[in-house]
Scaffold this motif. Structure first.
Motif, PDB file in Angstrom:
ATOM      1  N   GLU A   1     -20.092 -17.168 -20.503  1.00  0.00           N
ATOM      2  CA  GLU A   1     -19.159 -18.442 -20.518  1.00  0.00           C
ATOM      3  C   GLU A   1     -18.598 -18.822 -21.909  1.00  0.00           C
ATOM      4  O   GLU A   1     -17.403 -19.083 -21.913  1.00  0.00           O
TER       5      GLU A   1
ATOM      6  N   GLN B   1     -14.376 -18.545 -23.340  1.00  0.00           N
ATOM      7  CA  GLN B   1     -13.771 -19.693 -23.899  1.00  0.00           C
ATOM      8  C   GLN B   1     -13.051 -19.164 -24.859  1.00  0.00           C
ATOM      9  O   GLN B   1     -11.847 -19.701 -25.329  1.00  0.00           O
ATOM     10  N   ARG B   2     -13.469 -18.316 -25.701  1.00  0.00           N
ATOM     11  CA  ARG B   2     -12.872 -17.842 -26.945  1.00  0.00           C
ATOM     12  C   ARG B   2     -11.993 -16.548 -26.890  1.00  0.00           C
ATOM     13  O   ARG B   2     -11.597 -15.816 -27.849  1.00  0.00           O
TER      14      ARG B   2
END
Length: 140
Positions: A126, A130-131
């Motif tokens: 997760e 996000q990155r």
């Protein structure tokens, strides 16, 4: 998986049929070159035995986040999309563009399934999502 390979086969078949009349040009040549380079880079970074053609992570597999994976989560899918766009560009027919678009949809759906499974297998997935982007660095 069958849809993915069927659409790729359809594109290759269309290119084969149009072969004597194909004009690669700068755009088609660039798409093929980037596709091949990204595919090779992805295969060299991913660990042997970690790669899987079905969207299910291998038992005991490692989460790869270096190489092209540091920017995009599915670089092999991106490579296939670039290849399909290259085929559609050089064939330049509605059926080729239809096949290319359908392949993008199939790979998007496949990546959705794969990501749900990766979240279950890797706690850090997760944060990685996000990155990084799904297919195109800084865009998508």
């Amino acid at each position: 998986m069958f849809a993915q390979f069927g659409l790729l086969a359809a594109l290759v078949w269309q290119a084969y049929q149009a072969w004597p009349n194909l004009t690669f040009g700068v755009t088609g040549s660039t798409l093929f070159a980037v596709s091949i380079a990204l595919g090779i880079w992805t295969l060299t970074v991913n660990r042997p035995g970690n790669f899987n053609v079905i969207p299910e992570p291998r038992e005991g597999g490692q989460l790869v986040t270096q190489g092209p994976y540091q920017w995009i989560r599915h670089p092999m899918y991106s490579s296939l999309m670039l290849f399909a766009a290259g085929c559609a560009t050089v064939i330049d027919g509605w059926w080729a563009w239809y096949s290319c678009g359908a392949l993008v949809l199939v790979l998007w759906f496949k990546s959705e399934v794969e990501e749900h499974l990766l979240i279950k297998q890797f706690r850090q997935y997760e944060a990685y999502r996000q990155r990084s982007k799904r297919f195109v660095p800084m865009l998508w």
